[in-house]
Write a protein that holds these residues in place. Sequence first.
Motif, PDB file in Angstrom:
ATOM      1  N   UNK B  42      -5.526  -3.590   3.209  1.00 58.86           N
ATOM      2  CA  UNK B  42      -5.497  -2.103   3.564  1.00 58.86           C
ATOM      3  C   UNK B  42      -4.107  -1.658   3.860  1.00 58.86           C
ATOM      4  N   UNK B  44      -1.288  -2.851   2.853  1.00 57.97           N
ATOM      5  CA  UNK B  44      -0.449  -2.725   1.371  1.00 57.97           C
ATOM      6  C   UNK B  44      -0.914  -1.403   0.871  1.00 57.97           C
ATOM      7  N   UNK B  45      -2.214  -1.340   0.806  1.00 57.95           N
ATOM      8  CA  UNK B  45      -2.804  -0.007  -0.120  1.00 57.95           C
ATOM      9  C   UNK B  45      -2.363   1.249   0.832  1.00 57.95           C
ATOM     10  N   UNK B  46      -2.306   1.354   1.900  1.00 61.44           N
ATOM     11  CA  UNK B  46      -1.863   2.607   2.425  1.00 61.44           C
ATOM     12  C   UNK B  46      -0.161   2.572   2.714  1.00 61.44           C
TER      13      UNK B  46
END
Lengths: 342, 128
Positions: B42, B44-46
């Motif tokens: 999460x 990394x994705x944000x």
Amino acid sequence: MQAQSYTVWFAVLIAAITAICQIIPGRTRPDLFFAVTVEPAFRRTPEGLRILARYRMILWVSAAVAIALAILAAMPLAAMLVEACGLIGALVDAHRRTLPHAVSPSPIREIDLPAAAPEQMPGWPVVQALPVVFLAALGAWAIRHMDRLPQRVPIHWGLHGADRWVEAAPRKIVALVGVHAMLCLMMVAMAWGVLHWSRRIAASGPAVLGERRFRQRLVWMLIVVEYLMPFPAAAALLGLGSRSITIWGAALTAAVVIFLIALVRAGQGGSLNAPDPGVPVGDRTPDSCWKWGLFYINPADPSILVEKRFGIGYTLNLGNRWAWVMLALVLLPAAFGLIFLR
Amino acid sequence: MTLRIDLGSSVPVYRQIVDGLRILLVNGELKAGDSLPAVRRLALDLGVHFNTVAEAYRTLAAEGWLETARRAGTQVVARTPQNPSDPAAAESFQRRLLELVAEWQSRGLAGGQVARELRRVAEGLERS
């Protein structure tokens, strides 16, 4: 004759690189144009088309000069230098001209819940370890049967067969299989990095599937290359001859080209098969952290790998210290070979 | 169902994650046994620090909504309702509600508009 075939090979290589660079701007994410976040429609505006035409003109002029240097002046290294400068120059120029048209990407992130199962490497870990196990077994066999090995074993091949050898001593054999094992591990590390150390641009909706498929193809390419990596060491120690290396080189090239065609067709991150997001989302990295559109430096970003803004695949976030560790690991096989295979 | 985060908002990402997940948990959209993205994934994705996500998960785990295991990742757990008569919790809730109303008004929302929104939420609660 030998020098002539090298220059022709260089000319073909330059033409191939230029042809790839010609099509790359059309295969990036629709809202990224020469590494700048823009409205998806910008690339079709007169200004967008002008920037693209100028980029292609610089690209082909430098390629023509480079090919002339390679064939007429027989200066292949100078030709490659001109080609590299031409490509970087064309990209930097187009990047600079696109910057005034930059827009802010959407700050909204939507994450699908509950979380999908994490993406996995193909097969069990043993599948990724097999080439390394094979190399270890090959090295052990060669050291036990030194009497069956030739006095010197080839370690490098050119267009006309083997062109560098080392004496068949246990230390050199360990170094030879060691370099190939490191290359195999490097492929596995890169595949792992793509899956686990990079950002998903689309974290919800149908675009997720296209992006997932793109990553899987890239990972499969790296694993196939990993499986092909041990062959030169096996050919050297088992005395398979130059013809087998030619076949191996052709197989390696064919495998990489097939995967690259599939990746280019899908577009960067599978974006060409994804629905239009409506508002520009870019690649979830700030424009200001891209130097010349090529190098990404963002210490605040936890990603080690990010999608390339120009090209297909991933690049390192040079602002992350682990990216430097990864870079060092990539250079390790070359350094190890230079030191221990002299 | 999606968790929506606005990275351009003045509200800290940590708070947005906690609030966004809590709404899904309270409404029953996230049920016991559902998996949440791993902290690392999460973050990394944000594009935020791992600690931001970890802190948000810790807050919800302290409230009894989540359980984090090394192998299984973060999962929603069946939650035992907390003591509603706790005066400190009630006072804290009232303070936060007043702070939120003040924030809305300072952003230009008229008192009547705020009251209408609160009434709409209250009606939704009574129906559920």
